[in-house]
Design a protein around this motif. Structure first.
Motif, PDB file in Angstrom:
ATOM      1  N   ARG A  10       0.851  -1.172   0.000  1.00  0.00           N
ATOM      2  CA  ARG A  10       0.000   0.000   0.000  1.00  0.00           C
ATOM      3  C   ARG A  10       0.890   1.226   0.000  1.00  0.00           C
ATOM      4  NH1 ARG A  10      -5.360   0.284   1.747  1.00  0.00           N
ATOM      5  NH2 ARG A  10      -5.827   2.488   1.876  1.00  0.00           N
ATOM      6  N   ILE A  11       0.683   2.102  -0.990  1.00  0.00           N
ATOM      7  CA  ILE A  11       1.431   3.353  -1.018  1.00  0.00           C
ATOM      8  C   ILE A  11       0.455   4.478  -1.281  1.00  0.00           C
ATOM      9  CG2 ILE A  11       3.097   4.711  -2.333  1.00  0.00           C
ATOM     10  CD1 ILE A  11       4.685   2.194  -2.731  1.00  0.00           C
ATOM     11  N   GLY A  12       0.286   5.341  -0.290  1.00  0.00           N
ATOM     12  CA  GLY A  12      -0.696   6.414  -0.426  1.00  0.00           C
ATOM     13  C   GLY A  12      -2.073   5.804  -0.618  1.00  0.00           C
ATOM     14  N   SER A  13      -2.748   6.200  -1.701  1.00  0.00           N
ATOM     15  CA  SER A  13      -4.096   5.687  -1.924  1.00  0.00           C
ATOM     16  C   SER A  13      -4.079   4.426  -2.794  1.00  0.00           C
ATOM     17  CB  SER A  13      -4.956   6.765  -2.605  1.00  0.00           C
ATOM     18  OG  SER A  13      -4.370   7.111  -3.831  1.00  0.00           O
ATOM     19  N   LEU A  14      -2.888   4.047  -3.257  1.00  0.00           N
ATOM     20  CA  LEU A  14      -2.793   2.877  -4.139  1.00  0.00           C
ATOM     21  C   LEU A  14      -2.588   1.597  -3.341  1.00  0.00           C
ATOM     22  CD1 LEU A  14      -2.390   1.679  -7.089  1.00  0.00           C
ATOM     23  CD2 LEU A  14       0.056   1.929  -6.626  1.00  0.00           C
ATOM     24  N   GLU A  15      -3.394   0.598  -3.676  1.00  0.00           N
ATOM     25  CA  GLU A  15      -3.198  -0.712  -3.077  1.00  0.00           C
ATOM     26  C   GLU A  15      -2.810  -1.669  -4.188  1.00  0.00           C
ATOM     27  OE1 GLU A  15      -5.748  -3.542  -0.209  1.00  0.00           O
ATOM     28  OE2 GLU A  15      -6.064  -1.381   0.030  1.00  0.00           O
ATOM     29  N   LEU A  16      -1.522  -2.003  -4.234  1.00  0.00           N
ATOM     30  CA  LEU A  16      -1.029  -2.863  -5.307  1.00  0.00           C
ATOM     31  C   LEU A  16      -1.092  -4.313  -4.845  1.00  0.00           C
ATOM     32  CD1 LEU A  16       0.359  -2.783  -8.143  1.00  0.00           C
ATOM     33  CD2 LEU A  16       2.541  -2.848  -6.925  1.00  0.00           C
ATOM     34  N   ASP A  17      -1.716  -5.151  -5.660  1.00  0.00           N
ATOM     35  CA  ASP A  17      -1.802  -6.577  -5.347  1.00  0.00           C
ATOM     36  C   ASP A  17      -1.724  -7.305  -6.680  1.00  0.00           C
ATOM     37  OD1 ASP A  17      -2.285  -9.102  -4.518  1.00  0.00           O
ATOM     38  OD2 ASP A  17      -4.203  -8.695  -3.556  1.00  0.00           O
ATOM     39  N   ALA A  18      -0.501  -7.599  -7.117  1.00  0.00           N
ATOM     40  CA  ALA A  18      -0.326  -8.096  -8.483  1.00  0.00           C
ATOM     41  C   ALA A  18       0.615  -9.275  -8.531  1.00  0.00           C
ATOM     42  CB  ALA A  18       0.203  -6.978  -9.373  1.00  0.00           C
ATOM     43  N   GLU A  19       0.324 -10.174  -9.478  1.00  0.00           N
ATOM     44  CA  GLU A  19       1.196 -11.308  -9.712  1.00  0.00           C
ATOM     45  C   GLU A  19       1.596 -11.279 -11.181  1.00  0.00           C
ATOM     46  OE1 GLU A  19      -0.326 -14.924  -8.065  1.00  0.00           O
ATOM     47  OE2 GLU A  19       1.283 -16.090  -9.003  1.00  0.00           O
TER      48      GLU A  19
END
Lengths: 237, 276
Positions: A10-19
């Motif tokens: 999670r960075i700021g408002s971004l929630e990265l969840d990627a493969e």
């Protein structure tokens, strides 16, 4: 040579969840602005520490949250070319390309010779004596790529390599990139925002929206059955 | 894009110039008055006075020492302020700004309350046989405290202008944190660091209030140029004016160098605003 990454952060408002994963050759990441494309690249390069997941490059785990592995960027074997190319303004072209060899402790003669060879290989030998500030966008991109390759990375990370170029330069660099990535047989993760660039690279495509992978596959497969409006619009033109 | 070309239609009007002129005169006229106040023979007499040489020499020694301390201690601090975030960084930033807003006389008293005989570390220092107030060391300490903010602010601003992507690129090309700082961040920020160091040096050179209270006005030991001017004013105005002229000359030279350095730098390295 293969690589794979599954990261959550999670960075700021971004929630990265990627493969993501790939073998030799390029994988293109596409997606709307703010979907996390650059963050994904920077995370693989080691700028951010994911909350969970793993990153493996050339069979070597460079990050693994469950095993407490977190190699610093300099030990990950990635070549990162950011938007704007990231050339060092205080160094000449040849010293930029020689930079990775400084890190390896090579002597000045070895560095000059090594970088000259890399520049010949990447078709920018004619730029050797130039200063970085006088280069066109296309030339900067070539030098940045030569420098990244001089480090002999296991994975290339290219962020919008064609975005800042005008149409003629874009055509030229597109062809250049496609042929060099194919020749070097290097795994690469390339952020792009144009269907034409993705096609030219012959890349597998990964679609990122709001930090998640919504679709992946070949250009033809995605164009034939787009999963979202963004994918449909991307391949429409 | 072109600056200094023809007059712009939307450039400043005559009325604005009229409003701006008084303050410019206020700044400029006293310097002219100082320059014409003494004849060359007066100036020579001032330079030959017994106060002049020891004061100049002391000012040179103490400011070189204090700028060295400011550079060595201030550079890592500026880098931390520029690259860190969070509460601690904001508190440190405010702390660095303090000596600019606190009157120098107050800084002098605060230093006395820290290193003086009855100060915070007074007992310990006395036990070790070390006396700080009214020594050359006190002059350097006062200069360091008042000039540090000028360097650290400029250096932190210069470090903040270094593109974060360049730092990540340097890391992926094999440099450690330390190598990235030394080979990329430092050279790119260097013009800003030099500018900040020059400002800090000018502030240290002109330091008066804190020095007077904390170090006193002892010829040869703590009497720097500004204090010598203060002392000379009571006995011989001509000497005071001569000292002032030399100090002003040094400062103007420094300002000139400051203005020219970035241009000379970019001409030499060929860097332009495109990369800034």
């Amino acid at each position: 040579m293969s690589w794979r990454a599954a990261v959550r952060l999670r960075i700021g408002s971004l929630e990265l969840d990627a493969e993501v994963q790939g073998r030799e050759g390029p994988v293109a990441v596409i997606g709307p602005n703010g979907s996390g494309k650059t963050t994904l690249l920077r995370t693989i390069a080691g700028a951010f520490r994911p909350d969970s997941g793993f990153i493996e490059i050339g069979g070597v785990p460079v990050f693994d949250a469950s095993r407490g592995i977190d190699l610093p960027p300099e030990r990950r074997g990635v070549g990162y070319v950011p938007q704007g190319y990231g050339l060092f303004p205080h160094l000449s072209v040849i010293d930029n390309v020689a930079f990775p060899l400084i890190s390896k402790g090579a002597s000045r003669a070895v560095r000059q010779e090594g970088s000259r060879r890399t520049m010949e290989r990447t078709g920018c030998a004619h730029l050797t004596r130039r200063a970085t500030h006088g280069l066109s966008g296309g030339e900067q991109q070539r030098v940045a790529l030569a420098r990244a390759l001089a480090a002999e990375p296991g994975l290339l990370l290219l962020d919008e390599p064609l975005a800042a170029l005008d149409a003629p330069a874009r055509r030229e660099v597109r062809t250049y990139l496609a042929s060099h990535l194919a020749r070097e047989r290097l795994p690469a993760l390339v952020v792009s925002h144009e269907a034409r660039d993705v096609r030219a690279l012959g890349a597998e495509v990964l679609v990122l929206e709001r930090g998640r992978v919504v679709q992946s596959g070949t250009v033809d497969a995605l164009a034939a059955s787009p999963a979202t409006d963004f994918v449909a619009a991307f391949f429409e033109a | 894009m072109t600056r200094g070309g023809g007059a712009h239609r939307d450039g400043p009007g005559r009325a604005l110039l009229m409003l701006a002129a008084p303050i410019l005169l206020l700044l400029g006229v006293p310097l002219v008055a100082l320059a014409v106040a003494s004849s060359p023979s007066d100036l020579l007499a001032g330079i030959r006075s017994p106060v002049f040489a020891p004061a100049l020499w002391l000012s040179v020694r103490t400011t070189v020492a204090s700028v060295a301390v400011v550079l060595v201690g201030g550079t890592p601090l500026a880098w931390w302020l520029a690259s860190g975030e969070g509460r601690a960084v904001r508190i440190a930033e405010a702390l660095v700004d303090l000596p600019i807003v606190i009157p120098p006389a107050v800084v002098g008293i605060a230093l006395l309350e820290t290193y003086g005989r009855s100060g915070l570390f007074g007992a310990q220092l006395t036990a070790l046989g070390i006396q700080v107030p009214f020594t050359t060391l006190a002059v350097v300490l006062a200069q360091v405290v008042v000039s540090t903010p000028f360097y650290v602010q400029a250096a932190a601003a210069a470090f903040r202008r270094v593109d974060r992507d360049l730092l990540l690129v340097a890391r992926t090309l094999g440099q450690t944190r330390r190598g990235t700082f030394l080979r990329v961040a430092l050279p790119i920020a260097l013009p800003g660091l030099v500018g900040g160091a020059a400002l800090a040096w000018a502030r240290a050179l002109g330091e008066f209030g804190a020095t007077l209270l904390f170090a006193g006005n002892l010829p040869g030991t703590t009497q720097t140029m500004p204090l010598a001017i203060y002392a000379a004013l009571e006995s011989d105005v001509k000497v005071a004016v001569a000292l002032s002229l030399v100090l002003a000359g040094a400062s103007v030279l420094l300002l000139f160098a400051l203005r020219m350095a970035p241009r000379a730098w970019s001409a030499f390295h060929g860097t332009t605003e495109e990369h800034a």
